[in-house]
Design a protein around this motif. Structure first.
Motif, PDB file in Angstrom:
ATOM      1  N   UNK A 167       0.814  -1.197   0.000  1.00 23.96           N
ATOM      2  CA  UNK A 167       0.000   0.000   0.000  1.00 23.96           C
ATOM      3  C   UNK A 167       0.852   1.252   0.000  1.00 23.96           C
ATOM      4  N   UNK A 168       0.219   2.418  -0.282  1.00 21.76           N
ATOM      5  CA  UNK A 168       0.940   3.675  -0.439  1.00 21.76           C
ATOM      6  C   UNK A 168       1.782   4.032   0.775  1.00 21.76           C
ATOM      7  N   UNK A 169       1.294   3.720   1.978  1.00 24.27           N
ATOM      8  CA  UNK A 169       2.017   4.075   3.178  1.00 24.27           C
ATOM      9  C   UNK A 169       3.028   3.010   3.586  1.00 24.27           C
ATOM     10  N   UNK A 170       3.352   2.106   2.705  1.00 23.65           N
ATOM     11  CA  UNK A 170       4.349   1.093   3.006  1.00 23.65           C
ATOM     12  C   UNK A 170       3.794  -0.099   3.761  1.00 23.65           C
ATOM     13  N   UNK A 171       2.467  -0.160   3.931  1.00 24.22           N
ATOM     14  CA  UNK A 171       1.865  -1.275   4.641  1.00 24.22           C
ATOM     15  C   UNK A 171       1.700  -2.457   3.701  1.00 24.22           C
ATOM     16  N   UNK A 172       1.823  -3.634   4.235  1.00 22.61           N
ATOM     17  CA  UNK A 172       1.610  -4.847   3.468  1.00 22.61           C
ATOM     18  C   UNK A 172       0.374  -5.533   4.012  1.00 22.61           C
ATOM     19  N   UNK A 173      -0.634  -5.698   3.159  1.00 23.05           N
ATOM     20  CA  UNK A 173      -1.884  -6.315   3.583  1.00 23.05           C
ATOM     21  C   UNK A 173      -1.693  -7.815   3.756  1.00 23.05           C
ATOM     22  N   UNK A 174      -1.972  -8.367   4.947  1.00 20.78           N
ATOM     23  CA  UNK A 174      -1.854  -9.815   5.134  1.00 20.78           C
ATOM     24  C   UNK A 174      -2.803 -10.567   4.217  1.00 20.78           C
ATOM     25  N   UNK A 175      -2.420 -11.791   3.855  1.00 17.75           N
ATOM     26  CA  UNK A 175      -3.231 -12.581   2.947  1.00 17.75           C
ATOM     27  C   UNK A 175      -4.411 -13.254   3.635  1.00 17.75           C
ATOM     28  N   UNK A 176      -4.342 -13.477   4.948  1.00 18.45           N
ATOM     29  CA  UNK A 176      -5.389 -14.227   5.614  1.00 18.45           C
ATOM     30  C   UNK A 176      -6.710 -13.461   5.555  1.00 18.45           C
ATOM     31  N   UNK A 177      -7.830 -14.166   5.369  1.00 24.23           N
ATOM     32  CA  UNK A 177      -9.128 -13.497   5.251  1.00 24.23           C
ATOM     33  C   UNK A 177      -9.570 -12.911   6.594  1.00 24.23           C
ATOM     34  N   UNK A 178     -10.402 -11.879   6.492  1.00 23.84           N
ATOM     35  CA  UNK A 178     -10.990 -11.307   7.687  1.00 23.84           C
ATOM     36  C   UNK A 178     -12.034 -12.272   8.242  1.00 23.84           C
ATOM     37  N   UNK A 179     -12.279 -12.244   9.542  1.00 25.72           N
ATOM     38  CA  UNK A 179     -13.308 -13.126  10.108  1.00 25.72           C
ATOM     39  C   UNK A 179     -14.685 -12.740   9.588  1.00 25.72           C
ATOM     40  N   UNK A 180     -15.565 -13.718   9.480  1.00 26.09           N
ATOM     41  CA  UNK A 180     -16.922 -13.463   9.010  1.00 26.09           C
ATOM     42  C   UNK A 180     -17.738 -12.803  10.110  1.00 26.09           C
ATOM     43  N   UNK A 181     -18.887 -12.265   9.729  1.00 24.79           N
ATOM     44  CA  UNK A 181     -19.781 -11.659  10.708  1.00 24.79           C
ATOM     45  C   UNK A 181     -20.231 -12.696  11.733  1.00 24.79           C
ATOM     46  N   UNK A 182     -20.423 -13.935  11.290  1.00 23.39           N
ATOM     47  CA  UNK A 182     -20.834 -15.000  12.210  1.00 23.39           C
ATOM     48  C   UNK A 182     -19.742 -15.302  13.223  1.00 23.39           C
ATOM     49  N   UNK A 183     -18.486 -15.310  12.759  1.00 24.87           N
ATOM     50  CA  UNK A 183     -17.368 -15.564  13.679  1.00 24.87           C
ATOM     51  C   UNK A 183     -17.233 -14.444  14.701  1.00 24.87           C
ATOM     52  N   UNK A 184     -17.440 -13.212  14.242  1.00 25.09           N
ATOM     53  CA  UNK A 184     -17.393 -12.094  15.180  1.00 25.09           C
ATOM     54  C   UNK A 184     -18.522 -12.190  16.189  1.00 25.09           C
ATOM     55  N   UNK A 185     -19.728 -12.515  15.712  1.00 29.79           N
ATOM     56  CA  UNK A 185     -20.886 -12.613  16.598  1.00 29.79           C
ATOM     57  C   UNK A 185     -20.680 -13.690  17.657  1.00 29.79           C
ATOM     58  N   UNK A 186     -20.015 -14.782  17.281  1.00 31.52           N
ATOM     59  CA  UNK A 186     -19.755 -15.859  18.241  1.00 31.52           C
ATOM     60  C   UNK A 186     -18.855 -15.394  19.375  1.00 31.52           C
ATOM     61  N   UNK A 187     -18.036 -14.347  19.100  1.00 25.08           N
ATOM     62  CA  UNK A 187     -17.153 -13.791  20.137  1.00 25.08           C
ATOM     63  C   UNK A 187     -17.800 -12.599  20.848  1.00 25.08           C
ATOM     64  N   UNK A 188     -19.073 -12.354  20.580  1.00 25.07           N
ATOM     65  CA  UNK A 188     -19.769 -11.250  21.232  1.00 25.07           C
ATOM     66  C   UNK A 188     -19.532  -9.909  20.570  1.00 25.07           C
ATOM     67  N   UNK A 189     -18.989  -9.907  19.337  1.00 31.22           N
ATOM     68  CA  UNK A 189     -18.682  -8.665  18.624  1.00 31.22           C
ATOM     69  C   UNK A 189     -19.788  -8.403  17.602  1.00 31.22           C
ATOM     70  N   UNK A 190     -20.287  -7.172  17.596  1.00 31.67           N
ATOM     71  CA  UNK A 190     -21.413  -6.838  16.734  1.00 31.67           C
ATOM     72  C   UNK A 190     -21.002  -5.816  15.679  1.00 31.67           C
TER      73      UNK A 190
END
Length: 375
Positions: A73-96
Motif C-alpha cells: 500500500x501507499x504508506x508502506x503497509x503490506x496487507x496480510x493474505x489471511x481473510x478477515x473473520x466473518x460476521x458469524x465468527x465475530x458474533x460468536x465472540x460477542x462482537x457486533x
C-alpha cells in the motif's frame, strides 16, 4: 494508481514553499491564552484550497508483489493474505457490526465507507462494537474513530496490523470503533484554506452519529490516526472544536493552519490530550526533521509545543513489557485542557510500529486520560 497522480508538480511545490515563507508566524501561546481557536476564520488561499497536502508525500505508489502474493500500500503497509473473520465468527465472540444511519448532505459527496461487513462490501457505514457495547442500556461505552493511512481507504490493513481485527481487538476492553473512508477514497484532504477540507465535516458527523446511536460515554470519545490519517487528525484537532478527548497520532506530523490576518500557525488550538507515536527510524516522517514544507513540526516538537502551551510538567518512564519504547510525558500540573506524551519506539519504521502491542499502549494512554474507561 499511478505515482504521478499522487504528486504535485515542482511548480506547485515552489509556490507552496513561497506561501509558507511569506506568511507571518504567530506564537502558540497567543492562542492558548485566549482559549480554543476552533472558531477562527481561515484565509482564502487558492493554492491551499485546491491542494491535498498529503499528496506531496513521496510514498511508494500502490503496487502488487506477485512473488510475495501481497499488496503493497501507499504508506508502506503490506496487507496480510489471511481473510478477515466473518460476521458469524465475530458474533460468536460477542462482537457486533452495528449499522449507522448518517444523514446525507453533510458533505458534497456520498459517504463512501469501507466494507464493514467482512463478507460483502457495502456502502452502509457500520461500527464494530465489543461485548456489551453498541446498544441501549445502562452501560455506556467508549468510541474510537480510526483514520486510515494513504492507500488503505477501507482501513482493513490498519485493522489487521494495529487492532488485530477480531476477538483479540477487544482484549484491552470493550468499546465501539468506526473506520471512516476519506471523501476521495484515497487519502485525507488536509486543506485549511478557503472552505477547508470536506473531510472535516465527514469525520465530525461520523463521531456525532456514533455518539447518538451507540450509547457512547461522552467523556470517552477518542481519535486515532496513522500517517496521512494522523496528519489529518492533527489538522482537525488543531483547528476545530471536536468531541474527541484524546488523540493518538501514529507516524504523523501536523501541517500549518492558515488564519485570516495572522498567516500560518502550527496547531493554534492546543486544548486536547495528545499521544504522539514516533519510530526512531521512520524516513517518511522522521523524528528529527520535516521533509515536507507544508508540515510545521516533528512529533517531538509538537509534543513540546502543546505541553508548553498548557504549562505541563515533564516525567520520563519506560512501560513494562516494552523496553524499546521510551515515553516522555507532559501530563502533570497542566493549567489548560490539554497535555502531551511522546512514545518513541527505538528501531521503529514508518509501518513497522503498527502492532497490537502498540494498540495496547494507546488504550492504556486513553485510560490515563479517562480513568473510568478501563473496563
Amino acid at each position: 494508481m499511478a505515482r504521478a497522480a499522487l504528486l504535485v508538480s515542482a511548480a506547485q511545490l515552489m509556490a507552496l514553499s513561497a506561501v509558507l515563507a511569506a506568511a507571518q508566524e504567530t506564537p502558540l501561546e497567543e492562542c492558548a491564552q485566549g482559549g480554543s481557536c476552533a472558531s477562527v476564520e481561515v484565509d482564502d488561499s487558492a493554492l491551499m484550497q485546491r491542494l491535498h497536502v498529503n499528496r506531496l508525500e513521496s510514498y511508494t505508489s500502490s503496487a502488487h508483489d506477485p512473488a510475495a502474493g501481497q499488496e503493497v500500500l501507499d504508506d508502506g503497509l503490506v496487507a496480510p493474505d489471511e481473510p478477515l473473520p466473518s460476521a458469524e465468527e465475530l458474533a460468536a465472540a460477542g462482537i457486533r457490526l452495528v449499522p449507522l444511519t448518517i444523514p446525507n448532505g453533510t458533505v458534497g459527496v456520498a459517504y463512501p465507507y469501507g466494507p464493514y461487513d467482512p463478507v460483502q462490501p457495502s456502502q452502509q457505514p457500520s461500527a464494530i462494537c465489543g461485548p456489551g457495547c453498541g446498544h441501549a442500556g445502562d452501560t455506556k461505552c467508549p468510541l474510537v474513530v480510526a483514520l486510515h493511512g494513504m492507500g488503505d481507504p477501507t482501513g482493513q490493513t490498519m485493522q489487521r496490523l494495529l487492532f488485530g481485527y477480531g476477538a483479540n481487538m477487544f482484549d484491552v476492553g470493550s468499546f465501539c470503533i468506526i473506520f471512516p473512508m476519506s471523501t476521495d477514497g484515497v487519502s485525507w484532504n488536509l486543506n485549511t484554506g478557503g472552505q477547508g477540507s470536506p473531510d472535516f465535516d465527514l469525520v465530525l458527523k461520523i463521531a456525532e452519529t456514533g455518539i447518538a446511536q451507540l450509547n457512547i460515554d461522552l467523556a470517552a470519545v477518542f481519535l486515532v490516526g496513522y500517517s496521512n490519517g494522523g496528519s489529518f487528525g492533527y489538522t482537525l484537532m488543531c483547528s476545530r472544536t471536536t468531541p474527541f478527548v484524546a488523540f493518538a497520532a501514529i507516524e504523523a506530523q501536523p501541517v500549518y493552519i492558515y488564519i485570516s490576518f495572522k498567516g500560518k500557525q502550527c496547531c493554534p488550538n492546543t486544548n486536547f490530550n495528545l499521544m504522539a507515536v514516533q519510530g526512531s527510524l521512520d524516513s517518511a516522517m522522521p523524528p528529527d526533521r520535516i521533509t515536507n514544507p507544508a508540515m510545521c513540526a516533528t512529533a517531538p516538537e509538537i509534543v513540546q509545543n502543546i505541553a508548553r502551551a498548557n504549562s505541563c510538567g515533564r516525567s520520563l518512564q519506560v512501560p513494562n513489557g516494552s523496553p524499546n519504547t521510551q515515553i516522555t510525558e507532559y501530563t502533570s500540573g497542566c493549567r489548560q485542557a490539554g497535555s502531551a506524551s511522546l512514545y518513541m519506539i527505538e528501531g521503529g519504521t514508518h509501518s513497522s510500529v503498527l502492532t497490537p502491542g502498540l494498540w495496547q499502549e494507546i488504550w492504556q494512554y486513553f485510560t490515563k486520560v479517562v480513568p473510568t474507561v478501563g473496563r
